[in-house]
Write a protein that holds these residues in place. Structure first.
Motif: not given
Length: 314
Positions: A103-106, A253-257
């Motif tokens: 569940m983590a983004l940057k 969650k964005p595919p870039t992550y």
């Protein structure tokens, strides 16, 4: 002679027990002081965990010493069907998945979410109750023809707030949304929104989605436990439903992550959980991240998924 032999041990044991018990008392007091020191010492140098071994050579082994095996979806479903035959359990039982999420983004985390998706192969004939908000008579007619349980405008707000009217899902056309603000606290996540596909102009599409949809939600901050199929369905139908749910979860969650799905366990209502290999299940866009993720997962602790074995109600 026999009487003396029998009595002697009884006398000895009676004599030895009391002094032994009495002597233990002061020792106990000393132990309390050392116990604290031992605990502190144990905290200071944590025990080194042995690296998990890959494959047992025997068919009887300690599961926690070995890395949890991963199976392809076809192999796992075949195993679940075989378990049912061997255990003489119900052939129509449900199949569940436990999805463990990252569940983590940057710089922030993804908030727990819920989703609704139409499965390619339905598990149940049950239809959900959908309420449509519109003040346009033509749109209202389309909503009724599409199977909406309730259709109306601002006059519904009072009844919903008082609990007189309830629905499983609430959808709306953009023109009426500003007038629905009083319902925001009451409906919470069910308040019409484009993110949940419950706000738009294509009324038949929205009504069909929510009448037939399969709901799932994040529990315990990072786990989704949901039913996806029945064991008596053909293997390809079970896998199609599985992929549909996983691909829908991945949209949060964005595919870039890195992919949001870290681990995936499949089981039937009466079987143990089988961990699935994520190759070919995650959306193609995330192929590069997926390989990196798999390497990272290989040695991770699996006890959490092993504990999550109870059947799930949806």
């Amino acid at each position: 002679g026999w009487a003396q032999r029998l009595v002697a041990p009884a006398v000895v044991s009676a004599a030895t027990v009391r002094p032994f018990a009495a002597a233990a008392k002061p020792a106990k007091k000393d132990a309390q002081g050392t116990k604290g020191r031992e605990k502190a010492k144990a905290k200071a140098c944590p025990r080194q965990r042995r690296p998990l071994m890959t494959k047992p050579v025997d068919d009887v082994y300690l599961t926690w010493l070995y890395r949890r095996p991963c199976y392809g979806p076809e192999q796992a479903v075949a195993m679940l069907k075989r378990f049912q035959q061997l255990d003489f359990t119900h052939p129509c039982q449900s199949i569940f998945i436990n999805v463990f999420l990252d569940m983590a983004l940057k710089k922030k985390k993804v908030d727990p979410f819920s989703g609704a998706v139409v499965l390619p192969h339905r598990i149940t004939d049950e239809m959900k109750k959908v309420l449509v908000f519109t003040e346009n008579e033509q749109e209202a007619e389309i909503a009724r023809e599409s199977g909406a349980a309730t259709v109306g405008g601002v006059e519904l707000i009072k009844w919903i707030l008082e609990g007189e009217i309830q629905a499983d899902f609430y959808v709306a056309v953009p023109a009426i949304v500003p007038k629905l603000i009083p319902l925001r606290n009451k409906l919470k996540q069910k308040f019409p929104s484009t993110r949940r596909n419950s706000l738009g102009t294509d009324i038949p599409k929205m009504v069909q989605l929510f009448r037939e949809c399969h709901e799932y939600a994040v529990q315990d901050e990072r786990v989704i436990k949901t039913r996806i199929a029945r064991l008596d369905m053909p293997t390809e139908h079970i896998i199609a439903n599985l992929k549909t749910v996983i691909q829908d979860i991945c949209t949060f969650k964005p595919p870039t992550y890195d992919p949001i799905v870290q681990k995936l366990v499949i089981r039937s209502a009466t079987s143990e959980g089988l961990q699935l290999n994520l190759d070919g299940i995650l959306p193609q866009v995330e192929k590069v991240e997926e390989e990196k993720e798999e390497g990272k997962n290989a040695d991770e602790e699996d006890e959490e998924e092993k504990r999550v074995q109870e059947p799930v109600s949806t």
